[in-house]
Design a protein around this motif. Structure first.
Motif, PDB file in Angstrom:
ATOM      1  N   VAL A   1      11.999 131.235  44.861  1.00 39.88           N
ATOM      2  CA  VAL A   1      11.874 131.808  43.520  1.00 39.88           C
ATOM      3  C   VAL A   1      11.777 133.320  43.685  1.00 39.88           C
ATOM      4  O   VAL A   1      10.895 133.811  44.402  1.00 39.88           O
ATOM      5  N   THR A   2      12.665 134.048  43.028  1.00 37.09           N
ATOM      6  CA  THR A   2      12.702 135.505  43.152  1.00 37.09           C
ATOM      7  C   THR A   2      12.506 136.135  41.779  1.00 37.09           C
ATOM      8  O   THR A   2      13.144 135.723  40.803  1.00 37.09           O
ATOM      9  N   PHE A   3      11.618 137.113  41.709  1.00 35.76           N
ATOM     10  CA  PHE A   3      11.390 137.818  40.446  1.00 35.76           C
ATOM     11  C   PHE A   3      10.974 139.250  40.744  1.00 35.76           C
ATOM     12  O   PHE A   3      10.541 139.577  41.841  1.00 35.76           O
ATOM     13  N   GLY A   4      11.100 140.107  39.733  1.00 36.66           N
ATOM     14  CA  GLY A   4      10.863 141.532  39.912  1.00 36.66           C
ATOM     15  C   GLY A   4      12.152 142.245  40.276  1.00 36.66           C
ATOM     16  O   GLY A   4      13.123 141.637  40.750  1.00 36.66           O
ATOM     17  N   THR A   5      12.168 143.560  40.068  1.00 36.71           N
ATOM     18  CA  THR A   5      13.388 144.341  40.283  1.00 36.71           C
ATOM     19  C   THR A   5      13.170 145.561  41.176  1.00 36.71           C
ATOM     20  O   THR A   5      14.062 146.398  41.295  1.00 36.71           O
ATOM     21  N   GLY A   6      11.999 145.679  41.780  1.00 39.58           N
ATOM     22  CA  GLY A   6      11.661 146.888  42.519  1.00 39.58           C
ATOM     23  C   GLY A   6      12.230 146.935  43.921  1.00 39.58           C
ATOM     24  O   GLY A   6      12.712 145.939  44.467  1.00 39.58           O
ATOM     25  N   LYS A   7      12.108 148.101  44.546  1.00 40.51           N
ATOM     26  CA  LYS A   7      12.682 148.312  45.877  1.00 40.51           C
ATOM     27  C   LYS A   7      11.815 147.739  46.991  1.00 40.51           C
ATOM     28  O   LYS A   7      12.312 147.459  48.085  1.00 40.51           O
ATOM     29  N   THR A   8      10.505 147.575  46.756  1.00 38.90           N
ATOM     30  CA  THR A   8       9.623 147.022  47.787  1.00 38.90           C
ATOM     31  C   THR A   8       9.690 145.508  47.729  1.00 38.90           C
ATOM     32  O   THR A   8       9.402 144.906  46.694  1.00 38.90           O
ATOM     33  N   LYS A   9      10.040 144.896  48.846  1.00 39.74           N
ATOM     34  CA  LYS A   9      10.302 143.454  48.858  1.00 39.74           C
ATOM     35  C   LYS A   9       9.182 142.702  49.594  1.00 39.74           C
ATOM     36  O   LYS A   9       8.790 143.085  50.698  1.00 39.74           O
ATOM     37  N   ILE A  10       8.714 141.648  48.949  1.00 35.96           N
ATOM     38  CA  ILE A  10       7.615 140.843  49.484  1.00 35.96           C
ATOM     39  C   ILE A  10       8.074 139.398  49.563  1.00 35.96           C
ATOM     40  O   ILE A  10       8.526 138.822  48.567  1.00 35.96           O
TER      41      ILE A  10
ATOM     42  N   CYS B   1       5.298 140.321  54.491  1.00 35.45           N
ATOM     43  CA  CYS B   1       5.350 138.863  54.545  1.00 35.45           C
ATOM     44  C   CYS B   1       3.954 138.286  54.334  1.00 35.45           C
ATOM     45  O   CYS B   1       2.992 138.750  54.970  1.00 35.45           O
ATOM     46  N   PHE B   2       3.865 137.280  53.466  1.00 33.49           N
ATOM     47  CA  PHE B   2       2.613 136.570  53.213  1.00 33.49           C
ATOM     48  C   PHE B   2       2.802 135.124  53.665  1.00 33.49           C
ATOM     49  O   PHE B   2       3.617 134.382  53.099  1.00 33.49           O
ATOM     50  N   ASN B   3       2.048 134.714  54.670  1.00 29.16           N
ATOM     51  CA  ASN B   3       2.119 133.391  55.272  1.00 29.16           C
ATOM     52  C   ASN B   3       0.948 132.575  54.738  1.00 29.16           C
ATOM     53  O   ASN B   3      -0.204 132.796  55.135  1.00 29.16           O
ATOM     54  N   LEU B   4       1.221 131.642  53.824  1.00 31.88           N
ATOM     55  CA  LEU B   4       0.172 130.999  53.028  1.00 31.88           C
ATOM     56  C   LEU B   4      -0.173 129.624  53.579  1.00 31.88           C
ATOM     57  O   LEU B   4       0.676 128.727  53.624  1.00 31.88           O
ATOM     58  N   HIS B   5      -1.434 129.460  53.947  1.00 30.57           N
ATOM     59  CA  HIS B   5      -1.899 128.233  54.600  1.00 30.57           C
ATOM     60  C   HIS B   5      -3.221 127.746  53.988  1.00 30.57           C
ATOM     61  O   HIS B   5      -3.776 128.362  53.085  1.00 30.57           O
ATOM     62  N   GLY B   6      -3.712 126.651  54.535  1.00 31.64           N
ATOM     63  CA  GLY B   6      -5.023 126.125  54.173  1.00 31.64           C
ATOM     64  C   GLY B   6      -5.779 125.768  55.432  1.00 31.64           C
ATOM     65  O   GLY B   6      -5.175 125.452  56.467  1.00 31.64           O
ATOM     66  N   GLN B   7      -7.115 125.812  55.356  1.00 32.93           N
ATOM     67  CA  GLN B   7      -7.905 125.477  56.540  1.00 32.93           C
ATOM     68  C   GLN B   7      -8.973 124.442  56.202  1.00 32.93           C
ATOM     69  O   GLN B   7      -9.337 124.248  55.037  1.00 32.93           O
TER      70      GLN B   7
ATOM     71  N   GLU C   1      16.022 137.057  57.043  1.00 28.68           N
ATOM     72  CA  GLU C   1      17.094 137.972  57.457  1.00 28.68           C
ATOM     73  C   GLU C   1      17.962 138.415  56.286  1.00 28.68           C
ATOM     74  O   GLU C   1      18.467 139.548  56.266  1.00 28.68           O
ATOM     75  N   ASN C   2      18.140 137.544  55.302  1.00 26.09           N
ATOM     76  CA  ASN C   2      18.934 137.915  54.133  1.00 26.09           C
ATOM     77  C   ASN C   2      18.163 138.817  53.171  1.00 26.09           C
ATOM     78  O   ASN C   2      18.738 139.707  52.538  1.00 26.09           O
ATOM     79  N   PHE C   3      16.866 138.590  53.087  1.00 24.93           N
ATOM     80  CA  PHE C   3      16.029 139.331  52.132  1.00 24.93           C
ATOM     81  C   PHE C   3      15.527 140.648  52.710  1.00 24.93           C
ATOM     82  O   PHE C   3      15.361 141.641  52.007  1.00 24.93           O
TER      83      PHE C   3
END
Length: 370
Positions: A54-63, A154-160, A147-149
């Motif tokens: 899912v991609t949203f937003g239009t800014g230059k900084t990519k997350i 980068c946010f690596n989302l997990h649970g513990q 590589e495409n984006f």
């Protein structure tokens, strides 16, 4: 950005609740997202289930962020759908983030593991140990997306698990963070320093809400882990770990704090204030420790003096078991003996008559007597 509890309640995705979150749960919600949310199938799992971004937003900084790399770690998935709803409601404070950032979310990287409620994928591989060889289709989907984006963060989302506490305190690690290492020496590269600053920013906010319940995850280097790999590529990467909150085995409170952490991170990145946070404060966040049992029963020699000596305790943990598309929490004895340095999310003291009477009514009474 300050989000009131009423505002959060209004954007919370009520179609996602509990611990068992699968592709069948999220697909109808993805289908309802408005046109300014680009939903795309970016690959397929071992069992040919679609993997969405899912991609949203239009800014230059990519997350770039991804959730449920481990199929049984669903809390962060709930939080990102709450985040989608917030941005759909289009509050004034979110417009700057949408203007300054482009955000891409993979809400469920491991749909097969999610369906089976397992950490691993359908080939029994831990995707978070497959970053170098990339033997699995899901690993390649994530790397190709990266590589495409070409993200800036980068946010690596997990649970513990519930075993984690903060430092040596009896407080659960409700949220934990890690700025992954990029080498064996755990050096601080420019990208890792930015990861640390971002964690400091999130910690500052969360300490006002759950003081003492934020931990720092172990930073031992492992090149096979995705976070370490992306940090090696000089991209600031943050590991999020959604942990236990008091009496919150469904992780409905924790999802709120993950949501707040994510929103804080996006705001700090958007307004370019990251360098205002000192990376040294990252090391002031206490380490995670593993000092919790789900149930801790002390003075068990009173129950069985032939088996236990004075001062002994029993520590029980719950096994999360999929039953009829619900997660059952099945207690088992994990340890016994001298557990004086451990804590319990629920405690019983057999030397107290009220506790002993209450203990005898529990379904696990026969387990501890056997």
């Amino acid at each position: 950005m300050v989000i009131s509890q009423d505002t959060y309640n209004s954007v919370k995705e009520n179609n996602l609740k509990g611990r068992y979150i699968t592709l069948d749960h999220i697909k109808p919600i993805l289908d309802r997202l408005p046109d300014n949310f680009q939903v795309k199938v970016i690959g397929h799992s071992v069992n040919k289930s679609p993997i969405h971004a899912v991609t949203f937003g239009t800014g230059k900084t990519k997350i770039l962020m991804w959730s449920q790399m481990h199929g049984n770690e669903s809390t962060t998935t709930k939080a990102v759908f709450d985040l989608f709803n917030l941005f759909q409601s289009n509050p004034k404070d979110c417009k700057a983030i949408l203007r300054n950032c482009t955000i891409k979310v993979i809400p469920m990287l491991n749909p097969d593991g999610a369906k089976a409620y397992t950490r691993i994928n359908a080939n029994k591989v831990d995707l978070n140990r497959d970053a170098q060889e990339r033997t699995q289709p899901e690993s390649n989907v994530l790397r190709t997306c990266y590589e495409n984006f070409l993200p800036d963060y980068c946010f690596n989302l997990h649970g513990q698990r519930t075993i984690f506490n903060v430092g040596n305190t009896p407080k659960p690690a409700t949220v934990s963070f890690l700025a992954p290492a990029f080498d064996e020496e755990r050096s601080i590269s420019p990208s890792r320093a930015q990861s640390m600053r971002l964690i400091v920013a999130m910690n500052n906010v969360l300490q006002n809400l759950i003081p003492g319940q934020i931990g720092r995850y172990d930073d031992g280097f492992n090149a096979n882990c995705v976070g370490d790999t992306f940090q090696m590529l000089d991209i600031p990467t943050i590991l999020f770990e959604a942990g236990h909150y008091f009496n919150d085995y469904e992780r409905e409170h924790t999802r709120n704090y993950i949501f707040i952490a994510l929103l804080t991170a996006l705001e700090v990145i958007s307004d370019d204030s990251l360098n205002g946070f000192q990376k040294e404060m990252y090391f002031g966040i206490p380490d995670n420790n593993k000092l919790f049992y789900d149930i801790l029963i002390s003075n068990v020699h009173i129950i069985d003096p032939g088996k236990y000596k004075s001062g002994d305790a029993i520590g029980l943990l719950f096994k999360e078991t999929l039953q009829n598309e619900q997660i059952a929490f099945i207690p088992h004895i994990e340890n016994s003996g001298n557990l004086q340095n451990y804590f319990g999310h629920k405690t019983y003291d057999c030397s107290q008559e009220n506790d002993l009477s209450a203990l005898k009514t529990q379904t696990f009474w026969n387990l501890i007597k056997s």
